[in-house]
Scaffold this motif. Structure first.
Motif, PDB file in Angstrom:
ATOM      1  N   VAL A  15      -4.593  10.793   7.756  1.00  0.00           N
ATOM      2  CA  VAL A  15      -3.876   9.870   7.559  1.00  0.00           C
ATOM      3  C   VAL A  15      -4.824   8.265   7.794  1.00  0.00           C
ATOM      4  O   VAL A  15      -4.598   7.573   6.791  1.00  0.00           O
ATOM      5  CB  VAL A  15      -2.667   9.526   8.609  1.00  0.00           C
ATOM      6  N   GLY A  16      -5.769   8.162   8.818  1.00  0.00           N
ATOM      7  CA  GLY A  16      -6.615   7.186   8.932  1.00  0.00           C
ATOM      8  C   GLY A  16      -7.429   7.280   7.692  1.00  0.00           C
ATOM      9  O   GLY A  16      -7.741   5.975   6.964  1.00  0.00           O
ATOM     10  N   ARG A  29      -6.573   1.174   0.497  1.00  0.00           N
ATOM     11  CA  ARG A  29      -6.662  -0.383   0.829  1.00  0.00           C
ATOM     12  C   ARG A  29      -7.338  -0.997  -0.886  1.00  0.00           C
ATOM     13  O   ARG A  29      -8.098  -0.753  -1.422  1.00  0.00           O
ATOM     14  CB  ARG A  29      -7.660  -0.865   1.617  1.00  0.00           C
ATOM     15  N   LEU A  43       0.887   5.504  -0.715  1.00  0.00           N
ATOM     16  CA  LEU A  43       0.159   6.953  -0.917  1.00  0.00           C
ATOM     17  C   LEU A  43       1.139   7.939  -1.566  1.00  0.00           C
ATOM     18  O   LEU A  43       2.284   8.087  -1.184  1.00  0.00           O
ATOM     19  CB  LEU A  43      -0.246   7.469   0.511  1.00  0.00           C
ATOM     20  N   MET A  80       0.842  -1.120   0.039  1.00  0.00           N
ATOM     21  CA  MET A  80      -0.062   0.014   0.078  1.00  0.00           C
ATOM     22  C   MET A  80       0.897   1.252   0.002  1.00  0.00           C
ATOM     23  O   MET A  80       1.710   1.376   1.008  1.00  0.00           O
ATOM     24  CB  MET A  80      -0.771  -0.062   1.270  1.00  0.00           C
ATOM     25  N   GLY A 136      -5.528   6.007   4.619  1.00  0.00           N
ATOM     26  CA  GLY A 136      -5.150   4.417   4.686  1.00  0.00           C
ATOM     27  C   GLY A 136      -6.327   3.642   4.441  1.00  0.00           C
ATOM     28  O   GLY A 136      -6.172   2.682   3.893  1.00  0.00           O
TER      29      GLY A 136
END
Length: 47
Positions: free
Chosen positions: A39-40, A47, A3, A1, A43
């Motif tokens: 960030v959450g 996915r 970003l 993963m 995240g």
């Protein structure tokens, strides 16, 4: 993963956040909370 964020944006955001914290130390809680939420969310989207 991974970003992918434009690497020129991160230092600018960090600089602005640092200046805001120096000017108004009470903003630290809000800046940290916003960072953790961002960030959450990124995240979960990544996915």
């Amino acid at each position: 993963m991974t970003l992918h964020i434009n690497m020129q944006v991160v230092p600018v955001i960090s600089l602005i956040a640092g200046v805001l914290i120096l000017v108004r130390p009470k903003l630290l809680n809000y800046i940290v909370a916003f960072y953790l939420i961002a960030v959450g969310v990124f995240g979960l989207i990544g996915r």
